[in-house]
Write an enzyme that holds these catalytic residues in place. Structure first.
Site, PDB file in Angstrom:
ATOM      1  N   GLN A 162       0.794  -1.226   0.000  1.00 50.50           N
ATOM      2  CA  GLN A 162       0.000   0.000   0.000  1.00 50.50           C
ATOM      3  C   GLN A 162       0.829   1.281   0.000  1.00 50.50           C
ATOM      4  O   GLN A 162       0.460   2.250  -0.659  1.00 50.50           O
ATOM      5  CB  GLN A 162      -0.930  -0.003   1.217  1.00 50.50           C
ATOM      6  CG  GLN A 162      -1.952   1.117   1.225  1.00 50.50           C
ATOM      7  CD  GLN A 162      -3.054   0.832   2.213  1.00 50.50           C
ATOM      8  OE1 GLN A 162      -4.004   0.123   1.912  1.00 50.50           O
ATOM      9  NE2 GLN A 162      -2.938   1.361   3.415  1.00 50.50           N
ATOM     10  N   GLU A 204      -2.934   9.698  -0.939  1.00 51.21           N
ATOM     11  CA  GLU A 204      -2.075  10.365   0.037  1.00 51.21           C
ATOM     12  C   GLU A 204      -0.947  11.160  -0.607  1.00 51.21           C
ATOM     13  O   GLU A 204       0.016  11.538   0.053  1.00 51.21           O
ATOM     14  CB  GLU A 204      -1.536   9.332   1.029  1.00 51.21           C
ATOM     15  CG  GLU A 204      -2.671   8.659   1.790  1.00 51.21           C
ATOM     16  CD  GLU A 204      -2.211   7.611   2.773  1.00 51.21           C
ATOM     17  OE1 GLU A 204      -0.987   7.393   2.872  1.00 51.21           O
ATOM     18  OE2 GLU A 204      -3.060   7.012   3.438  1.00 51.21           O
ATOM     19  N   ASP A 241       4.406   0.247   4.254  1.00 46.29           N
ATOM     20  CA  ASP A 241       3.120  -0.154   4.825  1.00 46.29           C
ATOM     21  C   ASP A 241       2.541  -1.176   3.866  1.00 46.29           C
ATOM     22  O   ASP A 241       2.038  -0.831   2.798  1.00 46.29           O
ATOM     23  CB  ASP A 241       2.176   1.040   4.977  1.00 46.29           C
ATOM     24  CG  ASP A 241       0.786   0.615   5.462  1.00 46.29           C
ATOM     25  OD1 ASP A 241       0.609  -0.574   5.800  1.00 46.29           O
ATOM     26  OD2 ASP A 241      -0.115   1.476   5.502  1.00 46.29           O
ATOM     27  N   GLU A 285       5.047  -1.848   8.290  1.00 46.28           N
ATOM     28  CA  GLU A 285       3.737  -1.740   8.935  1.00 46.28           C
ATOM     29  C   GLU A 285       2.787  -2.803   8.394  1.00 46.28           C
ATOM     30  O   GLU A 285       2.764  -3.056   7.189  1.00 46.28           O
ATOM     31  CB  GLU A 285       3.171  -0.344   8.675  1.00 46.28           C
ATOM     32  CG  GLU A 285       1.790  -0.095   9.240  1.00 46.28           C
ATOM     33  CD  GLU A 285       1.246   1.263   8.837  1.00 46.28           C
ATOM     34  OE1 GLU A 285       0.011   1.397   8.746  1.00 46.28           O
ATOM     35  OE2 GLU A 285       2.054   2.186   8.594  1.00 46.28           O
ATOM     36  N   ASP A 312      -0.976  -1.610  12.775  1.00 49.86           N
ATOM     37  CA  ASP A 312      -2.059  -0.660  12.501  1.00 49.86           C
ATOM     38  C   ASP A 312      -3.395  -1.393  12.596  1.00 49.86           C
ATOM     39  O   ASP A 312      -4.070  -1.338  13.616  1.00 49.86           O
ATOM     40  CB  ASP A 312      -1.865  -0.021  11.126  1.00 49.86           C
ATOM     41  CG  ASP A 312      -3.036   0.856  10.700  1.00 49.86           C
ATOM     42  OD1 ASP A 312      -3.821   1.269  11.580  1.00 49.86           O
ATOM     43  OD2 ASP A 312      -3.175   1.143   9.492  1.00 49.86           O
ATOM     44  N   LYS A 337      -4.057   6.236  15.262  1.00 49.21           N
ATOM     45  CA  LYS A 337      -5.092   6.917  14.475  1.00 49.21           C
ATOM     46  C   LYS A 337      -6.274   7.204  15.402  1.00 49.21           C
ATOM     47  O   LYS A 337      -7.016   6.281  15.757  1.00 49.21           O
ATOM     48  CB  LYS A 337      -5.551   6.038  13.315  1.00 49.21           C
ATOM     49  CG  LYS A 337      -4.489   5.773  12.257  1.00 49.21           C
ATOM     50  CD  LYS A 337      -5.010   4.789  11.218  1.00 49.21           C
ATOM     51  CE  LYS A 337      -4.035   4.599  10.066  1.00 49.21           C
ATOM     52  NZ  LYS A 337      -4.494   3.544   9.117  1.00 49.21           N
ATOM     53  N   ARG A 366      -5.361   9.598   7.893  1.00 48.95           N
ATOM     54  CA  ARG A 366      -6.092   8.582   7.155  1.00 48.95           C
ATOM     55  C   ARG A 366      -6.067   8.970   5.682  1.00 48.95           C
ATOM     56  O   ARG A 366      -5.732  10.100   5.328  1.00 48.95           O
ATOM     57  CB  ARG A 366      -7.554   8.463   7.626  1.00 48.95           C
ATOM     58  CG  ARG A 366      -7.765   8.104   9.081  1.00 48.95           C
ATOM     59  CD  ARG A 366      -7.048   6.850   9.547  1.00 48.95           C
ATOM     60  NE  ARG A 366      -7.422   5.618   8.879  1.00 48.95           N
ATOM     61  CZ  ARG A 366      -8.184   4.667   9.402  1.00 48.95           C
ATOM     62  NH1 ARG A 366      -8.694   4.817  10.621  1.00 48.95           N
ATOM     63  NH2 ARG A 366      -8.431   3.552   8.745  1.00 48.95           N
ATOM     64  N   SER A 367      -6.447   8.040   4.824  1.00 47.68           N
ATOM     65  CA  SER A 367      -6.421   8.345   3.388  1.00 47.68           C
ATOM     66  C   SER A 367      -7.470   9.386   3.017  1.00 47.68           C
ATOM     67  O   SER A 367      -7.287  10.165   2.082  1.00 47.68           O
ATOM     68  CB  SER A 367      -6.620   7.070   2.570  1.00 47.68           C
ATOM     69  OG  SER A 367      -7.783   6.394   2.979  1.00 47.68           O
ATOM     70  N   LYS A 388       3.004   9.862  10.219  1.00 42.62           N
ATOM     71  CA  LYS A 388       2.654   9.520   8.837  1.00 42.62           C
ATOM     72  C   LYS A 388       1.563  10.472   8.394  1.00 42.62           C
ATOM     73  O   LYS A 388       0.472  10.464   8.962  1.00 42.62           O
ATOM     74  CB  LYS A 388       2.102   8.091   8.754  1.00 42.62           C
ATOM     75  CG  LYS A 388       3.115   7.003   8.571  1.00 42.62           C
ATOM     76  CD  LYS A 388       2.414   5.657   8.443  1.00 42.62           C
ATOM     77  CE  LYS A 388       1.565   5.576   7.186  1.00 42.62           C
ATOM     78  NZ  LYS A 388       0.959   4.224   7.015  1.00 42.62           N
TER      79      LYS A 388
END
Length: 422
Positions: A162, A204, A241, A285, A312, A337, A366-367, A388
């Site tokens: 990702q 992102e 990630d 991650e 995560d 998060k 977050r995205s 991040k």
């Protein structure tokens, strides 16, 4: 006594064009502050519930019910209370919902109010949010993990992993690390363009080229680091990630669609070992599925002494789940998060548990994001040491970096961990 005078929520848009909750808290002294809640694309099964309307509006993704819950249930309970007792406010929000995952009022309703209360309290005291939440010890600027090549559920390409990230470790402060990262990003774009790859970007801000293997992005990023005049592994390291929960099948095997092969947990760990041996990767991650705790134990035994292993989807910012991981010796770091757990206080509880047990913490966006920069202050407040929040593109990502630059300039004394992280 200063008290909460009004709470109101409205439906606004996030960076993916989906609705989200904006909560505004007004105090009796006239101060007012707002917060916008983010939303994830790849989500853990045990995350707090994001309440969506499920009707014809916005393809079912409307948040009018979550906003209504703020404007009625939460407002009725919290108006008249002191904004300066964050833990009490958040406890009332949890009690009002009555579930462990905010299944009734929605974590998007809960978090919006929780963040807005913290902001309004800081504003009333005329101090920065990071100082209000972190006190005098809030001094550490985080090392950024910049997502510069996107794959998986964050992009429409053939790459399974990702996020491919850079970590600027060999610099004295945050601003210099960000400058170097931006330079690498621009060189990466030129390399991709010269190689006839598309330079469209993912959610992102990272590029999303169609590459042949999951290793190829690493090779291209190393070229970009060198073209920018930096030494891979010395000044700028790599992080991944994998988001492996997104490509695990019902048999617990990991299907790398872009490469046309399927691996067991042990084989995937072996693949990571080979990558770490060849490239300056310092962090992985979600290397295995959130349900593959046996595999995670094996992963930690094999690689935990070599690289940072971040949970995560594995931990979903939940202190109870993190405690299970600590007890079993799984992973050595946690992604933080706030919308995975639902309130500011619960997030702080998880960070403190991690830090007491020598697990590193990575504050994360977050995205689906917005111009809200709460997590920048939160990272400094909690001295997470890492953050991040995307690449050096897309204004919703830049908002966090610009806030960190402002914080660094405000602090007479600050710390940037850099290489000492690893």
């Amino acid at each position: 006594m200063i008290y909460i005078d009004n709470i109101v929520a409205q439906e606004v848009m996030d960076s993916r064009g989906n609705p989200t909750v904006k909560a505004t808290v007004t105090l009796s002294d006239g101060n007012s502050a707002s917060a916008i809640v983010p939303s994830g694309a790849s989500t853990g099964k045990r995350e707090a519930l994001e309440l969506r309307d499920g009707d014809s509006r916005y393809l079912g993704k409307g948040v009018l019910q979550a906003c209504e819950n703020v404007n009625t249930k939460l407002s009725e309970e919290l108006i008249g209370l002191s904004p300066f007792d964050q833990s009490e406010i958040d406890a009332i929000i949890q009690e009002l919902d009555g579930t462990e995952n905010f299944a009734n009022i929605g974590a998007n309703a809960a978090l919006g109010v929780s963040m807005a209360v913290a902001r309004s309290a800081a504003k009333s005291l005329n101090i920065p949010l990071y100082r209000y939440l972190g006190g005098a010890n809030a001094l550490t600027l985080p090392v950024p993990m910049l997502n510069i090549i996107n794959g998986g559920s964050h992009a429409d390409n053939t790459v399974d992993f990702q996020e491919y990230m850079i970590m600027p470790l060999g610099f004295e402060n945050f601003s210099e690390s960000l400058r170097a990262s931006a330079e690498v990003y621009h060189h990466l774009k030129k390399i991709l363009k010269d190689s006839k790859h598309i330079t469209s970007i993912g959610d992102e801000g990272g590029f999303a080229p169609n590459l042949k293997t999951n290793e190829e992005p690493i090779q291209i990023i190393i070229q970009a680091i060198e073209k920018a005049g930096y030494r891979p592994g010395e000044e700028i390291a790599l992080a991944l990630d994998v988001a492996s929960s997104e490509f695990v099948n019902e048999q617990g095997l990991y299907h790398l669609e872009g490469e046309g092969r399927t691996l067991s947990s042990e084989e995937l760990v072996g693949y990571y070992e080979s990558l770490i041996a060849k490239y300056p990767i310092v962090s992985i991650e979600d290397g295995l599925s959130e349900d593959d705790w046996k595999g995670w134990k094996y992963l930690t035994e094999r690689l935990g002494g070599k690289v940072q292993l971040v949970g995560d989807d594995l931990f979903v910012t939940n202190a109870k789940i993190l405690q299970e991981g600590i007890s079993q010796g799984i992973a050595n770091a946690i992604l933080i998060k706030p919308n995975q757990i639902g309130t500011v206080s619960q997030t702080m509880q998880t960070v403190r548990l991690a830090q007491r047990n020598h697990y590193r913490c990575v504050m994360s966006h977050r995205s689906g994001e917005s111009e809200d920069s709460f997590i920048a202050d939160f990272a400094v407040a909690l001295n997470t040491g890492e953050i991040k929040t995307g690449s050096t593109a897309r204004s919703e990502r830049i908002a966090k970096y610009n806030r960190l630059l402002a914080i660094e300039s405000e602090l007479c004394r600050s710390e940037y961990l850099g290489r000492s992280l690893f």
